[in-house]
Design an enzyme around this catalytic site. Structure first.
Site, PDB file in Angstrom:
ATOM      1  N   HIS A 158     -89.361 -33.353 -40.046  1.00  0.00           N
ATOM      2  CA  HIS A 158     -88.791 -34.272 -39.101  1.00  0.00           C
ATOM      3  C   HIS A 158     -87.356 -33.760 -38.678  1.00  0.00           C
ATOM      4  O   HIS A 158     -86.949 -33.843 -37.490  1.00  0.00           O
ATOM      5  CB  HIS A 158     -88.542 -35.637 -39.712  1.00  0.00           C
ATOM      6  CG  HIS A 158     -87.845 -35.782 -40.960  1.00  0.00           C
ATOM      7  ND1 HIS A 158     -88.426 -35.143 -42.182  1.00  0.00           N
ATOM      8  CD2 HIS A 158     -86.811 -36.233 -41.348  1.00  0.00           C
ATOM      9  CE1 HIS A 158     -87.578 -35.510 -43.122  1.00  0.00           C
ATOM     10  NE2 HIS A 158     -86.736 -36.020 -42.819  1.00  0.00           N
ATOM     11  N   CYS A 174     -85.916 -26.806 -40.122  1.00  0.00           N
ATOM     12  CA  CYS A 174     -85.663 -28.163 -40.686  1.00  0.00           C
ATOM     13  C   CYS A 174     -83.980 -28.335 -40.580  1.00  0.00           C
ATOM     14  O   CYS A 174     -83.406 -27.973 -39.539  1.00  0.00           O
ATOM     15  CB  CYS A 174     -85.959 -28.260 -42.351  1.00  0.00           C
ATOM     16  SG  CYS A 174     -84.642 -26.932 -43.216  1.00  0.00           S
ATOM     17  N   GLY A 179     -82.320 -25.442 -42.191  1.00  0.00           N
ATOM     18  CA  GLY A 179     -82.678 -24.279 -42.041  1.00  0.00           C
ATOM     19  C   GLY A 179     -83.189 -23.656 -43.611  1.00  0.00           C
ATOM     20  O   GLY A 179     -83.490 -22.532 -43.912  1.00  0.00           O
ATOM     21  N   GLY A 231     -83.863 -25.615 -46.761  1.00  0.00           N
ATOM     22  CA  GLY A 231     -85.074 -25.966 -47.320  1.00  0.00           C
ATOM     23  C   GLY A 231     -86.271 -25.020 -47.288  1.00  0.00           C
ATOM     24  O   GLY A 231     -87.115 -24.723 -48.101  1.00  0.00           O
ATOM     25  N   HIS A 274     -82.311  -4.919 -41.676  1.00  0.00           N
ATOM     26  CA  HIS A 274     -81.918  -4.814 -43.286  1.00  0.00           C
ATOM     27  C   HIS A 274     -82.888  -5.390 -44.053  1.00  0.00           C
ATOM     28  O   HIS A 274     -83.266  -4.594 -45.115  1.00  0.00           O
ATOM     29  CB  HIS A 274     -80.814  -5.037 -43.514  1.00  0.00           C
ATOM     30  CG  HIS A 274     -79.585  -4.256 -43.069  1.00  0.00           C
ATOM     31  ND1 HIS A 274     -78.108  -4.481 -43.372  1.00  0.00           N
ATOM     32  CD2 HIS A 274     -79.515  -3.520 -41.963  1.00  0.00           C
ATOM     33  CE1 HIS A 274     -77.498  -3.385 -42.843  1.00  0.00           C
ATOM     34  NE2 HIS A 274     -78.408  -3.003 -41.859  1.00  0.00           N
ATOM     35  N   ARG A 333     -85.129  -1.036 -51.184  1.00  0.00           N
ATOM     36  CA  ARG A 333     -84.676  -2.643 -51.617  1.00  0.00           C
ATOM     37  C   ARG A 333     -85.803  -3.579 -51.315  1.00  0.00           C
ATOM     38  O   ARG A 333     -85.757  -4.370 -52.290  1.00  0.00           O
ATOM     39  CB  ARG A 333     -83.205  -2.773 -51.053  1.00  0.00           C
ATOM     40  CG  ARG A 333     -82.131  -1.776 -51.367  1.00  0.00           C
ATOM     41  CD  ARG A 333     -81.156  -1.900 -50.307  1.00  0.00           C
ATOM     42  NE  ARG A 333     -80.273  -0.737 -50.725  1.00  0.00           N
ATOM     43  CZ  ARG A 333     -79.185  -0.211 -49.895  1.00  0.00           C
ATOM     44  NH1 ARG A 333     -79.118  -0.818 -48.539  1.00  0.00           N
ATOM     45  NH2 ARG A 333     -78.595   0.662 -50.175  1.00  0.00           N
TER      46      ARG A 333
END
Ligand code: RB5
Length: 145
Positions: A10, A66, A69, A71, A99, A137
């Site tokens: 929401h 969200c 951003g 959660g 990256h 990486r």
């Protein structure tokens, strides 16, 4: 053009809809996995739905929104093969692709305005992983259990 699975709770509903309209206008293919109203829901449910489609290779990228951003990003990164990045601006969008080979962009409706969000999504979709020194990486991340 890219295929994109989009989801939100929401707290990200309005920005998710705005970005879906924006991406669709540019001929990207967007699958809207909800939520579909401002009724309170749990963001991990939508993060998982988007992450599963991305991890299965059914879409090129994911878009999650969200309130912050954060959660949705934490939840999506629980799924093997997902590299979700919370992005606040064009620079973080660009670096998350070049990256980190991010495959899901996460945005916070309460933190990032619509114009910056649109630009960030554009840059995310247009940037390419640089490979080279970054590849080892990413492999180390993939190997983490
Ligand atoms: C919902 O109130 C809010 O916690 C959620 O949208 C998100 O910001 C969580 O990280």
């Amino acid at each position: 053009m890219s295929s994109i699975a989009a989801g939100c709770d929401h707290g990200g509903f309005l920005l998710k809809n705005l970005l879906i309209d924006y991406l669709t206008e540019q001929s990207h293919q967007v699958i809207d996995l909800g939520t579909h109203s401002l009724e309170r829901v749990d963001y991990p449910d939508y993060a998982e739905a988007v992450a599963r489609l991305v991890a299965a290779g059914e879409v090129d990228f994911g878009l999650l929104v969200c309130g912050s951003g954060i959660g949705v990003c934490i939840a999506a990164n629980k799924i093997q093969g997902i590299r979700a990045a919370t992005v606040y601006d064009v620079t973080s969008a660009h670096l998350s692709r070049e990256h980190n080979d991010a495959n899901i962009i996460c945005l916070g409706e309460r933190l990032t305005g619509p114009e910056v969000a649109k630009e960030a999504v554009d840059v995310f979709l247009q940037s390419n992983f640089q490979d080279g020194r970054h590849a080892a990486r990413i492999k180390k991340i993939d190997d983490l259990r």
